[in-house]
Design an enzyme around this catalytic site. Sequence first.
Site, PDB file in Angstrom:
ATOM      1  N   ARG A  29       0.831  -1.203   0.000  1.00 21.96           N
ATOM      2  CA  ARG A  29       0.000   0.000   0.000  1.00 21.96           C
ATOM      3  C   ARG A  29       0.867   1.254   0.000  1.00 21.96           C
ATOM      4  NH1 ARG A  29      -4.785   1.865   4.265  1.00 21.96           N
ATOM      5  NH2 ARG A  29      -4.923   4.010   3.511  1.00 21.96           N
TER       6      ARG A  29
ATOM      7  N   ASN B 202     -10.857  -4.097  -1.024  1.00 21.26           N
ATOM      8  CA  ASN B 202     -10.726  -2.981  -1.965  1.00 21.26           C
ATOM      9  C   ASN B 202      -9.771  -3.313  -3.107  1.00 21.26           C
ATOM     10  OD1 ASN B 202     -12.430  -0.832  -1.224  1.00 21.26           O
ATOM     11  ND2 ASN B 202     -11.141  -0.373   0.546  1.00 21.26           N
TER      12      ASN B 202
ATOM     13  N   CYS C 274     -19.231  -1.018   0.695  1.00 18.90           N
ATOM     14  CA  CYS C 274     -18.377   0.043   1.225  1.00 18.90           C
ATOM     15  C   CYS C 274     -19.217   0.782   2.255  1.00 18.90           C
ATOM     16  CB  CYS C 274     -17.937   0.982   0.104  1.00 18.90           C
ATOM     17  SG  CYS C 274     -17.036   2.441   0.669  1.00 18.90           S
TER      18      CYS C 274
ATOM     19  N   HIS D 208     -16.412   4.804  -4.450  1.00 21.32           N
ATOM     20  CA  HIS D 208     -15.521   5.959  -4.255  1.00 21.32           C
ATOM     21  C   HIS D 208     -15.647   6.978  -5.401  1.00 21.32           C
ATOM     22  CE1 HIS D 208     -12.745   3.532  -1.324  1.00 21.32           C
ATOM     23  NE2 HIS D 208     -13.976   3.701  -0.879  1.00 21.32           N
TER      24      HIS D 208
ATOM     25  N   TYR E 155     -14.200  10.757  -1.429  1.00 20.52           N
ATOM     26  CA  TYR E 155     -13.088  10.473  -2.333  1.00 20.52           C
ATOM     27  C   TYR E 155     -13.051  11.420  -3.527  1.00 20.52           C
ATOM     28  CZ  TYR E 155     -11.758   6.266   0.156  1.00 20.52           C
ATOM     29  OH  TYR E 155     -11.304   5.404   1.113  1.00 20.52           O
TER      30      TYR E 155
END
Length: 421
Positions: A93, A147, A168, A198, A242
């Site tokens: 990540r 995700n 989500c 998102h 987002y």
Amino acid sequence: MEKIKLSILGAGSSYTPELLDEIAVNQAQLPVKEVMLYDIDARRLEIMTAFCQRFAKKRGLRLDISSTTNLDTALYGADFVDTQIRVGGNKQRVLDEKIPLKYRLVGQETTGAGGMMKAMRTIPVMLQIARRIEALCPDAWIVNYTNPTGLVTEAVTRYTKARIAGFCSGGIFPKMWAKESMNIAYNRVQYDYAGLNHMNFIDNITIDGRPVTQDEFNKIAACNNSLNPKLISLLGVLPSPYLQWYYQTSEKIQKVLDSPLTRGEEVMALEKEIYDAYADTNSSDKPAALTKRGGGGYSEVAIGFVGAVYNNIDTEMVVNVPNNGAISFLPDNAVVEIGCLVNRRGVSPIRVAKVPEMCWGLIAAVKNYEQLAVEAAVEGDIRKMKLALLAHPLVHEYELVEKLVPELLEANKEYLPQFSF
């Protein structure tokens, strides 16, 4: 179904006790007999299993909690499979964040080039899981929180026959914001919700069936503190938090560049603190640090879906599902994040009466990227990776794509068996 077996894949996640907490709240209506914890990290799994057993006892849960590092054992006989895996862990990540930032591009877990690499690592693993579910528990529902959930759900629905509902916690954010700003119950608030994971917009907000006043809208919108309130006022609808990356791109990139740590690095430090607390054999309480981890509402939505299906109660939920005409300007096989009716028959998308006009182009562009990215992840196709980034509104420059793709592939090659290096 008589009693429920819930299997949690990626059970080493710090979120796992939240699911048990929600099961405890709903145990009168939801007879979960067994929770099976699965993870490839044996040490984290051992710590989590011991904590969950202590935590369940304290919460008065009457169920069996066991664990395994064998996927088939975890899946056999499951009624619901909660997926919350992170291929490559937070180490990858951080690379997803930092590599795009070198080029002053958004470096984020699910959005932009970094989000694409998470999909490249994750989709092949999720397809393997879905195919084992087809073989071992074909009637089970995948309750997906892995995700990027929109891309994962699209891959599973396009390439397998497994039943999946992608979730989500953003789907209940407007309810949470209304409760916070006006102290009203969730079930009094309804809205139209349209877009992608998102990448969504909330319109036609009502309380007790009547449209919200401008003052009420402003109060709810003020809780979305990721975006400039004047921007939200200009849009006239509630955007996903987002959308800060799309509408305030330069400002948000600079803020990340000025920060000493990326969010992934912050999470790595938090996870250590949380796991140290889980490992304390004298503790049966969720660690205080868990509140800093984010993801609020996750367990409520996941267990809410289980309850709606198990009890066959018509329930309106925001779910990632194949479009099938719900949003008229997107392909039928495109997975969208919209309001759906959930019951034992499954998930039925509710046709979106009106998508705000200023959102059409952005939603369509990001879906174009997503469909190319899913195909690239499944086929190991570098050309489609590049085409996906060219389609993405946050990248789209040829010279940047040619620099990014080799670097991203090199940083992730350990997790990309579908590509030829």
